[in-house]
Design a protein around this motif. Structure first.
Motif, PDB file in Angstrom:
ATOM      1  N   VAL A 137       2.212 -12.099   2.567  1.00 27.35           N
ATOM      2  CA  VAL A 137       1.366 -12.199   3.765  1.00 27.35           C
ATOM      3  C   VAL A 137       1.822 -11.196   4.826  1.00 27.35           C
ATOM      4  CG1 VAL A 137       0.738 -13.689   5.705  1.00 27.35           C
ATOM      5  CG2 VAL A 137       0.703 -14.593   3.369  1.00 27.35           C
ATOM      6  N   ILE A 138       3.136 -11.072   5.009  1.00 25.26           N
ATOM      7  CA  ILE A 138       3.673 -10.118   5.996  1.00 25.26           C
ATOM      8  C   ILE A 138       3.312  -8.687   5.615  1.00 25.26           C
ATOM      9  CG2 ILE A 138       5.807  -9.117   6.907  1.00 25.26           C
ATOM     10  CD1 ILE A 138       5.002 -11.781   8.164  1.00 25.26           C
ATOM     11  N   LEU A 139       3.397  -8.353   4.323  1.00 18.79           N
ATOM     12  CA  LEU A 139       3.043  -7.004   3.875  1.00 18.79           C
ATOM     13  C   LEU A 139       1.579  -6.688   4.180  1.00 18.79           C
ATOM     14  CD1 LEU A 139       4.889  -6.757   0.422  1.00 18.79           C
ATOM     15  CD2 LEU A 139       5.294  -5.316   2.423  1.00 18.79           C
ATOM     16  N   ILE A 140       0.732  -7.683   4.077  1.00 21.51           N
ATOM     17  CA  ILE A 140      -0.692  -7.475   4.359  1.00 21.51           C
ATOM     18  C   ILE A 140      -0.930  -7.344   5.862  1.00 21.51           C
ATOM     19  CG2 ILE A 140      -2.976  -8.528   4.216  1.00 21.51           C
ATOM     20  CD1 ILE A 140      -2.066  -9.788   1.548  1.00 21.51           C
ATOM     21  N   ILE A 141      -0.354  -8.251   6.646  1.00 19.56           N
ATOM     22  CA  ILE A 141      -0.550  -8.231   8.101  1.00 19.56           C
ATOM     23  C   ILE A 141       0.046  -6.978   8.727  1.00 19.56           C
ATOM     24  CG2 ILE A 141       0.079  -9.404  10.261  1.00 19.56           C
ATOM     25  CD1 ILE A 141      -0.139 -12.040   8.766  1.00 19.56           C
ATOM     26  N   ALA A 142       1.131  -6.457   8.141  1.00 21.65           N
ATOM     27  CA  ALA A 142       1.816  -5.298   8.712  1.00 21.65           C
ATOM     28  C   ALA A 142       0.897  -4.101   8.862  1.00 21.65           C
ATOM     29  CB  ALA A 142       3.018  -4.931   7.844  1.00 21.65           C
ATOM     30  N   GLU A 143      -0.132  -4.010   8.002  1.00 25.82           N
ATOM     31  CA  GLU A 143      -1.052  -2.879   8.082  1.00 25.82           C
ATOM     32  C   GLU A 143      -1.828  -2.851   9.401  1.00 25.82           C
ATOM     33  OE1 GLU A 143      -1.282  -0.300   6.085  1.00 25.82           O
ATOM     34  OE2 GLU A 143       0.299  -1.108   4.803  1.00 25.82           O
ATOM     35  N   LEU A 144      -1.904  -3.987  10.089  1.00 31.19           N
ATOM     36  CA  LEU A 144      -2.565  -4.018  11.404  1.00 31.19           C
ATOM     37  C   LEU A 144      -1.819  -3.151  12.418  1.00 31.19           C
ATOM     38  CD1 LEU A 144      -3.346  -7.841  11.671  1.00 31.19           C
ATOM     39  CD2 LEU A 144      -5.021  -6.006  11.317  1.00 31.19           C
ATOM     40  N   TYR A 145      -0.520  -3.012  12.232  1.00 36.51           N
ATOM     41  CA  TYR A 145       0.325  -2.353  13.225  1.00 36.51           C
ATOM     42  C   TYR A 145       0.829  -0.985  12.789  1.00 36.51           C
ATOM     43  CZ  TYR A 145       0.335  -7.131  14.953  1.00 36.51           C
ATOM     44  OH  TYR A 145      -0.056  -8.378  15.404  1.00 36.51           O
ATOM     45  N   LEU A 146       0.751  -0.692  11.498  1.00 37.16           N
ATOM     46  CA  LEU A 146       1.287   0.576  11.005  1.00 37.16           C
ATOM     47  C   LEU A 146       0.343   1.749  11.214  1.00 37.16           C
ATOM     48  CD1 LEU A 146       2.928  -0.673   7.672  1.00 37.16           C
ATOM     49  CD2 LEU A 146       4.061  -0.099   9.838  1.00 37.16           C
ATOM     50  N   LYS A 147      -0.921   1.461  11.449  1.00 33.81           N
ATOM     51  CA  LYS A 147      -1.921   2.498  11.741  1.00 33.81           C
ATOM     52  C   LYS A 147      -2.032   3.546  10.626  1.00 33.81           C
ATOM     53  CE  LYS A 147      -1.265   2.028  16.742  1.00 33.81           C
ATOM     54  NZ  LYS A 147      -0.904   2.732  18.013  1.00 33.81           N
ATOM     55  N   ASN A 148      -1.942   3.098   9.387  1.00 29.48           N
ATOM     56  CA  ASN A 148      -2.120   4.013   8.266  1.00 29.48           C
ATOM     57  C   ASN A 148      -3.590   4.388   8.114  1.00 29.48           C
ATOM     58  OD1 ASN A 148       0.588   4.218   7.271  1.00 29.48           O
ATOM     59  ND2 ASN A 148       0.410   2.099   6.565  1.00 29.48           N
ATOM     60  N   GLU A 149      -3.812   5.541   7.526  1.00 29.15           N
ATOM     61  CA  GLU A 149      -5.175   6.076   7.414  1.00 29.15           C
ATOM     62  C   GLU A 149      -6.069   5.175   6.574  1.00 29.15           C
ATOM     63  OE1 GLU A 149      -7.402  10.089   5.682  1.00 29.15           O
ATOM     64  OE2 GLU A 149      -5.226  10.035   5.909  1.00 29.15           O
ATOM     65  N   ASN A 150      -5.543   4.650   5.476  1.00 29.74           N
ATOM     66  CA  ASN A 150      -6.343   3.806   4.589  1.00 29.74           C
ATOM     67  C   ASN A 150      -5.535   2.581   4.190  1.00 29.74           C
ATOM     68  OD1 ASN A 150      -8.001   2.660   2.627  1.00 29.74           O
ATOM     69  ND2 ASN A 150      -8.668   4.644   1.834  1.00 29.74           N
ATOM     70  N   PRO A 151      -5.522   1.536   5.006  1.00 35.30           N
ATOM     71  CA  PRO A 151      -4.716   0.356   4.706  1.00 35.30           C
ATOM     72  C   PRO A 151      -5.148  -0.367   3.430  1.00 35.30           C
ATOM     73  CG  PRO A 151      -6.188  -0.070   6.557  1.00 35.30           C
ATOM     74  CD  PRO A 151      -6.254   1.389   6.278  1.00 35.30           C
ATOM     75  N   ILE A 152      -6.421  -0.224   3.060  1.00 37.43           N
ATOM     76  CA  ILE A 152      -6.891  -0.883   1.832  1.00 37.43           C
ATOM     77  C   ILE A 152      -6.149  -0.333   0.623  1.00 37.43           C
ATOM     78  CG2 ILE A 152      -8.874  -1.228   0.312  1.00 37.43           C
ATOM     79  CD1 ILE A 152     -10.650  -1.310   2.752  1.00 37.43           C
ATOM     80  N   ASN A 153      -5.904   0.972   0.601  1.00 37.16           N
ATOM     81  CA  ASN A 153      -5.116   1.567  -0.487  1.00 37.16           C
ATOM     82  C   ASN A 153      -3.726   0.948  -0.549  1.00 37.16           C
ATOM     83  OD1 ASN A 153      -6.951   3.264  -1.648  1.00 37.16           O
ATOM     84  ND2 ASN A 153      -6.318   5.082  -0.505  1.00 37.16           N
ATOM     85  N   ASN A 154      -3.102   0.776   0.597  1.00 36.34           N
ATOM     86  CA  ASN A 154      -1.755   0.200   0.633  1.00 36.34           C
ATOM     87  C   ASN A 154      -1.761  -1.244   0.133  1.00 36.34           C
ATOM     88  OD1 ASN A 154      -0.875   2.611   1.720  1.00 36.34           O
ATOM     89  ND2 ASN A 154      -0.890   1.879   3.834  1.00 36.34           N
ATOM     90  N   TRP A 155      -2.742  -2.019   0.568  1.00 42.72           N
ATOM     91  CA  TRP A 155      -2.853  -3.397   0.081  1.00 42.72           C
ATOM     92  C   TRP A 155      -3.040  -3.416  -1.435  1.00 42.72           C
ATOM     93  CZ3 TRP A 155      -6.998  -4.540   4.317  1.00 42.72           C
ATOM     94  CH2 TRP A 155      -6.361  -4.848   5.530  1.00 42.72           C
ATOM     95  N   ALA A 156      -3.948  -2.569  -1.900  1.00 39.06           N
ATOM     96  CA  ALA A 156      -4.279  -2.562  -3.323  1.00 39.06           C
ATOM     97  C   ALA A 156      -3.077  -2.173  -4.183  1.00 39.06           C
ATOM     98  CB  ALA A 156      -5.445  -1.603  -3.580  1.00 39.06           C
ATOM     99  N   TYR A 157      -2.400  -1.086  -3.803  1.00 41.63           N
ATOM    100  CA  TYR A 157      -1.262  -0.633  -4.605  1.00 41.63           C
ATOM    101  C   TYR A 157      -0.061  -1.572  -4.483  1.00 41.63           C
ATOM    102  CZ  TYR A 157      -3.435   3.770  -5.909  1.00 41.63           C
ATOM    103  OH  TYR A 157      -4.261   4.717  -6.473  1.00 41.63           O
ATOM    104  N   THR A 158       0.093  -2.217  -3.329  1.00 40.87           N
ATOM    105  CA  THR A 158       1.175  -3.198  -3.183  1.00 40.87           C
ATOM    106  C   THR A 158       0.960  -4.374  -4.117  1.00 40.87           C
ATOM    107  OG1 THR A 158       1.603  -2.613  -0.878  1.00 40.87           O
ATOM    108  CG2 THR A 158       2.320  -4.796  -1.593  1.00 40.87           C
ATOM    109  N   MET A 159      -0.251  -4.923  -4.119  1.00 41.06           N
ATOM    110  CA  MET A 159      -0.531  -6.080  -4.965  1.00 41.06           C
ATOM    111  C   MET A 159      -0.590  -5.702  -6.443  1.00 41.06           C
ATOM    112  SD  MET A 159      -0.342  -8.447  -2.906  1.00 41.06           S
ATOM    113  CE  MET A 159      -0.588  -9.669  -4.195  1.00 41.06           C
ATOM    114  N   LEU A 160      -1.011  -4.475  -6.734  1.00 36.17           N
ATOM    115  CA  LEU A 160      -1.011  -4.030  -8.124  1.00 36.17           C
ATOM    116  C   LEU A 160       0.411  -4.056  -8.685  1.00 36.17           C
ATOM    117  CD1 LEU A 160      -2.366  -2.832 -10.625  1.00 36.17           C
ATOM    118  CD2 LEU A 160      -2.064  -0.556  -9.608  1.00 36.17           C
ATOM    119  N   GLY A 161       1.386  -3.617  -7.882  1.00 35.19           N
ATOM    120  CA  GLY A 161       2.771  -3.640  -8.335  1.00 35.19           C
ATOM    121  C   GLY A 161       3.253  -5.045  -8.654  1.00 35.19           C
TER     122      GLY A 161
END
Length: 308
Positions: free
Chosen positions: A118-142
């Motif tokens: 949950v923290i890894l997902i919420i963190a994208e709100l504050y990291l201001k990455n260009e495409n947070p969906i990619n980060n969520w997807a690749y994190t959960m894929l791992g």
């Protein structure tokens, strides 16, 4: 007349080049063989005791996730939290081991893992990455592709009798790798001798139907042998010879798919090997790609048997 020494020089250089090429090839072959022997020895030793297996595969889970997160973070627009992803995956493996062994009695052991995700997902709100969906997807894929399948080996290793007592069975998880190694060897030999029809040319041009069928036949033979040597009708959860053969087929089929899945993954991100931690054998994903599909498939197969 002056061209003759030049010609001799060229021939000499060509011979040296061929000699050096052969020497490098021989060195690579020796390195690959030594690495393979050490790898198999470590794997087999890891199954000599339950605690060894848990430690070994906790390390394997961590190294594989570390390699995976490093690879996907090289993709443009992707930035996976490597450290937290690895810690979460290793924790999930250890939590599953604790649950199966009986050190913990309920699923509350997974609460820290769920909190981390949950923290890894919420963190994208504050990291201001260009495409947070990619980060969520690749994190959960791992987590789904690596941590979950490796954790399932605990389901194979630790069974429960009718009274709820835990029984450690190291042969069952070890057999998965015996079948995978047999399938690889059988497929290579059969494919080299008879391979004509490509199995999946778009992803793995070297694989053939003849090789895959040959590997499967080798696996069935080894599975029948294991069943013959270990069959004990009085022992709880003991597999019969046909059930061992069925398990061998499942591992061979899903192991081949696992290899193809990892090949698709590497082609997608444009790499040849996932890493170089194992000289001559590539990275952790290269070495355990088949197991990542075969282990959960084996668990499903065994649960289906209990329902029949």
């Amino acid at each position: 007349m002056m061209q003759r020494p030049n010609l001799q020089r060229r021939i000499f250089k060509l011979k040296n080049k061929r000699k050096n090429a052969m020497t490098d090839k021989q060195k690579n072959l020796i390195m690959r063989a030594l690495t393979g022997v050490v790898f198999v020895a470590v794997m087999v030793a890891g199954f000599t005791a339950p605690q060894y297996m848990i430690v070994l595969f906790a390390i394997i889970t961590g190294l594989t996730l570390w390699e995976y997160t490093g690879l996907v973070s090289q993709i443009e627009g992707v930035s996976v939290n490597r450290f937290i992803s690895v810690v979460a995956g290793v924790y999930f493996f250890i939590a599953m081991a604790g649950l199966r062994v009986g050190y913990v009695k309920d699923f509350s052991v997974f609460v820290p893992y769920i909190f981390t995700i949950v923290i890894l997902i919420i963190a994208e709100l504050y990291l201001k990455n260009e495409n947070p969906i990619n980060n969520w997807a690749y994190t959960m894929l791992g987590q789904m592709y690596i941590a979950l399948p490796f954790s399932m080996i605990n389901v194979l290793a630790f069974q429960h009798d009718n009274n709820g007592n835990v029984m450690a069975d190291m042969l069952l998880p070890l057999s998965i790798f015996i079948f995978l190694w047999t399938n690889d060897t059988g497929a290579y030999c059969s494919g080299s001798l008879f391979g004509k029809h490509k199995l999946f040319p778009r992803i793995s041009p070297a694989k053939s139907w003849e090789g895959s069928i040959g590997g499967g036949i080798f696996v069935i033979a080894v599975a029948v042998l294991i069943g013959y040597l270990t069959e004990n009708p009085k022992a709880p959860n003991s597999l019969t010879i046909p059930q061992w053969a069925g398990l061998g087929i499942i591992v061979a089929v899903f192991g081949t798919w696992g290899d193809l899945v990892e090949s698709l993954f590497k082609r997608t991100i444009g790499i040849k090997d996932s890493g170089n931690i194992l000289p001559g054998h590539g990275g952790m994903l290269d070495r355990f790609d088949s197991a990542l599909m075969a282990i959960p498939a084996a668990v499903i197969y065994l649960y289906v048997l209990t329902m029949l």
